[in-house]
Write a protein that holds these residues in place. Structure first.
Motif, mmCIF file in Angstrom:
data_model
loop_
_atom_site.group_PDB
_atom_site.id
_atom_site.type_symbol
_atom_site.label_atom_id
_atom_site.label_comp_id
_atom_site.label_asym_id
_atom_site.label_seq_id
_atom_site.Cartn_x
_atom_site.Cartn_y
_atom_site.Cartn_z
ATOM 1 N N TYR A 1 0.552 -1.011 0.104
ATOM 2 C CA TYR A 1 -0.173 0.049 0.088
ATOM 3 C C TYR A 1 0.977 1.368 0.020
ATOM 4 O O TYR A 1 0.746 2.324 -1.003
ATOM 5 C CB TYR A 1 -0.681 0.396 1.057
ATOM 6 N N ASP A 2 2.000 1.498 0.546
ATOM 7 C CA ASP A 2 2.360 2.562 1.228
ATOM 8 C C ASP A 2 3.460 2.800 -0.274
ATOM 9 O O ASP A 2 3.316 3.914 -0.500
ATOM 10 C CB ASP A 2 3.608 2.344 2.083
ATOM 11 N N THR A 3 4.456 1.623 -1.120
ATOM 12 C CA THR A 3 4.255 2.068 -2.183
ATOM 13 C C THR A 3 3.770 2.650 -3.450
ATOM 14 O O THR A 3 3.773 3.646 -4.100
ATOM 15 C CB THR A 3 5.756 0.602 -2.492
ATOM 16 N N LEU A 4 2.551 2.113 -3.654
ATOM 17 C CA LEU A 4 1.994 2.351 -4.508
ATOM 18 C C LEU A 4 1.238 3.742 -4.349
ATOM 19 O O LEU A 4 1.014 4.613 -4.780
ATOM 20 C CB LEU A 4 0.498 1.396 -4.448
ATOM 21 N N ARG A 5 0.689 3.971 -3.103
ATOM 22 C CA ARG A 5 0.482 5.472 -2.669
ATOM 23 C C ARG A 5 1.761 6.568 -2.804
ATOM 24 O O ARG A 5 1.249 7.350 -3.356
ATOM 25 C CB ARG A 5 0.039 5.078 -0.766
ATOM 26 N N VAL A 6 2.831 6.564 -2.604
ATOM 27 C CA VAL A 6 3.870 7.523 -2.617
ATOM 28 C C VAL A 6 3.807 7.422 -4.308
ATOM 29 O O VAL A 6 4.275 8.290 -4.911
ATOM 30 C CB VAL A 6 5.148 6.856 -2.149
ATOM 31 N N ILE A 7 4.232 6.468 -4.972
ATOM 32 C CA ILE A 7 4.426 6.412 -6.515
ATOM 33 C C ILE A 7 2.964 7.243 -7.083
ATOM 34 O O ILE A 7 3.211 8.390 -7.723
ATOM 35 C CB ILE A 7 3.938 5.096 -6.937
ATOM 36 N N LEU A 8 1.996 7.378 -7.128
ATOM 37 C CA LEU A 8 0.454 8.245 -7.007
ATOM 38 C C LEU A 8 1.120 9.260 -6.613
ATOM 39 O O LEU A 8 0.330 10.499 -7.293
ATOM 40 C CB LEU A 8 -0.714 7.850 -6.582
ATOM 41 N N ILE A 9 1.293 9.436 -5.339
ATOM 42 C CA ILE A 9 1.750 11.188 -5.450
ATOM 43 C C ILE A 9 2.677 12.099 -5.518
ATOM 44 O O ILE A 9 2.023 13.024 -6.732
ATOM 45 C CB ILE A 9 2.350 11.195 -3.827
ATOM 46 N N ARG A 10 3.215 11.014 -6.468
ATOM 47 C CA ARG A 10 5.108 11.173 -7.002
ATOM 48 C C ARG A 10 4.208 11.965 -9.006
ATOM 49 O O ARG A 10 4.909 12.315 -8.791
ATOM 50 C CB ARG A 10 5.983 11.113 -6.925
ATOM 51 N N PHE A 11 3.549 10.895 -9.135
ATOM 52 C CA PHE A 11 2.708 10.962 -10.502
ATOM 53 C C PHE A 11 1.956 12.053 -10.198
ATOM 54 O O PHE A 11 1.992 12.502 -11.948
ATOM 55 C CB PHE A 11 1.819 10.034 -10.498
ATOM 56 N N VAL A 12 1.769 12.416 -9.365
ATOM 57 C CA VAL A 12 0.425 13.570 -9.616
ATOM 58 C C VAL A 12 1.099 14.899 -9.435
ATOM 59 O O VAL A 12 0.788 15.583 -10.242
ATOM 60 C CB VAL A 12 -0.917 13.665 -8.290
ATOM 61 N N THR A 13 1.408 14.997 -8.372
ATOM 62 C CA THR A 13 2.420 16.019 -8.123
ATOM 63 C C THR A 13 3.505 16.447 -9.304
ATOM 64 O O THR A 13 4.336 17.339 -8.918
ATOM 65 C CB THR A 13 2.981 15.950 -6.563
#
Length: 362
Positions: free
Chosen positions: A254-266
């Protein structure tokens, strides 16, 4: 008596060597120094993984025969490579692509030469077996991804050690129940080393495991998880091995997917370090290191228990329920943090800015 010996030996060796590691690296001023992306405020030794690795290897040599160890030579050789990679990275940071090459090669050793492979998904999505070439590619991918995912959760005192203790204890119990005593000794050796490390890593931490420890933990635990998926487990023990594996590693996933999504969005670089991990959210919400670790570790235990108790529900439903539950809790925490940050900014905003915003809205 072999399994208690493995736990005791790894615990005592790790516990004994940790003060030496701390003293040596303090004496040569080789410390992890605070900066804007790190949350610790005191320069701290970061090669505790050396004592962890020594504890695991010593316990394994003590609790298993040389014949049994010989059957694991590719796995142990690959683990040594990962350990050396971690030491090199902790001493002087490596580029991500360089680390990836060593990780892929180490995973390939285990998969191709050690014949540790994921052959299917236990009927999940109708997949009972993979084509033989895909077995190897998919397993290498899983080992590399999960090794790095575990590395990412090593962000606050006690967390990575606690999760390693939980996962290794469960896998050791399953291996013992299934008659795989070498794997059980290895898993419980990891448990003992994790416990010995936690005595020095609980807040306020005296030492960090560094990549030396987190990558070794991630690599060894992921390989044991792959074996767990492949071994014929007694039906009375685990009916849903894929869902249970997902539960074991749910926090890193979960943490890896969450961080990747945040970095992609930002628009941030996908491999850039930041403070957007789940454990950082808990700290920003006011929890201490200890409370954050206890919350996340307790949730990990809760999800694993759910996977075992409700395994008759079916693999797909279990994974869906656990994924939705985890994502929902994460979304609630993120929303709470956003509101708290908005309230904090409103309090510190200069009066003239507030007034101008009010006139603009009118």
């Amino acid at each position: 008596m072999v399994l208690p010996l493995a736990i005791a030996a790894s615990f005592l060796v790790t516990l004994t060597l940790m003060p030496i590691v701390i003293r040596v690296f303090k004496s040569i001023n080789l410390l992890d120094k605070p900066d804007k992306r790190k949350i610790h405020s005191v320069s701290t030794p970061s090669l505790g993984g050396i004592a962890i690795f020594a504890g695991i290897i010593f316990a394994l040599l003590l609790s298993t025969s040389l014949v049994d160890i010989a059957t694991e030579k590719y796995f142990l050789g690959a683990t040594v490579l990962i350990f050396l990679l971690g030491v090199r990275d902790d001493l002087s940071s490596l580029l991500a692509q360089h680390k990836l090459v060593v990780q892929i090669f180490s995973a390939f050793m285990v998969v191709y030469f050690g014949d540790v492979q994921i052959h299917g998904l236990n009927g999940l999505f109708g997949i009972t077996s993979f084509p033989w070439v895909f077995n190897e590619i998919f397993t290498v991918f899983v080992i590399v991804v999960m090794t790095n995912a575990f590395n990412l959760i090593d962000g606050i005192d006690g967390l990575a050690g606690s999760i390693a203790l939980i996962i290794s204890s469960f896998l050791g119990w399953v291996a013992f129940q299934s008659g795989y005593y070498v794997d059980a000794c290895l898993a419980f050796s990891i448990s003992g080393a994790s416990l010995g490390f936690l005595l020095y890593n609980w807040y306020p931490s005296k030492v960090f495991m560094g990549d030396t420890g987190s990558m070794v933990f991630g690599f060894m635990l992921t390989t044991l998880m792959v074996k767990f998926l492949a071994i014929p487990i007694p039906p009375s023990t685990i009916l849903a091995p894929v869902a249970t594996s997902f539960a074991l590693f749910i926090l890193p996933i979960y943490d890896t997917l969450r961080v990747i999504l945040i970095r992609f969005v930002t628009g941030a670089p996908p491999l850039a370090p930041d403070r957007n991990h789940t454990h950082h959210v808990l700290l920003k919400l006011g929890l201490t290191h200890g409370h954050s670790t206890l919350c996340l570790a307790s949730y990990n235990i809760f999800v694993i228990t759910m996977a075992v108790v409700f395994q008759s529900v079916g693999e797909l439903w279990l994974i869906f329920i656990m994924a939705v539950l985890t994502a929902s809790i994460g979304a609630i925490l993120d929303r709470k943090l956003i509101r708290r940050e908005a309230a904090r900014l409103a309090k510190i905003m200069p009066p003239e800015i507030k007034l101008s915003k009010t006139h603009t809205s009118v």
